[in-house]
Write a protein that holds these residues in place. Structure first.
Motif, mmCIF file in Angstrom:
data_model
loop_
_atom_site.group_PDB
_atom_site.id
_atom_site.type_symbol
_atom_site.label_atom_id
_atom_site.label_comp_id
_atom_site.label_asym_id
_atom_site.label_seq_id
_atom_site.Cartn_x
_atom_site.Cartn_y
_atom_site.Cartn_z
ATOM 1 N N THR A 34 46.210 34.148 85.253
ATOM 2 C CA THR A 34 45.458 34.978 84.324
ATOM 3 C C THR A 34 44.738 34.063 83.348
ATOM 4 N N ARG A 35 43.439 34.236 83.227
ATOM 5 C CA ARG A 35 42.662 33.400 82.307
ATOM 6 C C ARG A 35 43.069 33.680 80.865
ATOM 7 N N SER A 36 43.165 32.596 80.098
ATOM 8 C CA SER A 36 43.534 32.717 78.687
ATOM 9 C C SER A 36 43.012 31.504 77.930
ATOM 10 N N PRO A 37 42.604 31.674 76.680
ATOM 11 C CA PRO A 37 42.174 30.518 75.894
ATOM 12 C C PRO A 37 43.319 29.542 75.622
ATOM 13 N N ASN A 38 44.566 29.965 75.847
ATOM 14 C CA ASN A 38 45.730 29.100 75.617
ATOM 15 C C ASN A 38 46.064 28.207 76.804
ATOM 16 N N ASN A 39 45.490 28.456 77.979
ATOM 17 C CA ASN A 39 45.804 27.675 79.179
ATOM 18 C C ASN A 39 45.284 26.245 79.058
ATOM 19 N N ARG A 40 46.160 25.280 79.318
ATOM 20 C CA ARG A 40 45.760 23.876 79.220
ATOM 21 C C ARG A 40 45.940 23.082 80.517
ATOM 22 N N ARG A 41 47.010 23.407 81.293
ATOM 23 C CA ARG A 41 47.291 22.568 82.470
ATOM 24 C C ARG A 41 48.149 23.342 83.475
ATOM 25 N N LEU A 42 47.870 23.089 84.765
ATOM 26 C CA LEU A 42 48.743 23.539 85.844
ATOM 27 C C LEU A 42 49.459 22.316 86.390
ATOM 28 N N GLU A 43 50.745 22.430 86.602
ATOM 29 C CA GLU A 43 51.534 21.377 87.245
ATOM 30 C C GLU A 43 52.177 22.001 88.474
#
Length: 108
Positions: A34-43
């Motif tokens: 889900t897109r969010s302005p809080n998303n920074r990284r996927l691991e």
């Protein structure tokens, strides 16, 4: 009487295709978020007790990042694999986590 319902909305999902295959397997890993302005990284990582391992980090640009990522893993050896993806947010906070499994059988 008052009824309280709790609703949990998952921010992250991982799907592996095929879930059963024969070596050498070509596996497609699809990560949806889900897109969010809080998303920074996927691991994400896929690991088997046989020692096969693959992992990567994907930097995100908040709500401007794509909602879906596709990873192709070719020539996967026999084993039982566990794949995990973690969504990291602002201040290195773990936002969500999802897990999938797949099995690659020996051709012998």
């Amino acid at each position: 009487m008052i009824t309280l319902a709790l609703l949990f909305i998952s921010l992250l999902n991982i799907v592996v295709y095929p879930t059963f295959s024969t070596e050498p397997a070509n596996v497609i890993i699809t990560i949806s978020l889900t897109r969010s302005p809080n998303n920074r990284r996927l691991e994400w990582s896929c690991d088997a007790p046989t020692g096969m391992y693959r992992a990567s980090l994907i930097e995100l640009d908040g709500a401007n990042s794509p909602a879906r990522y596709r990873v192709e893993w070719n020539s996967v050896s026999a084993g039982e694999y566990v794949c995990q993806v973690r969504l990291i947010g602002v201040d290195e906070k773990l936002m969500d986590m999802s897990t999938a499994k797949f099995v690659v059988g020996s051709r012998y």
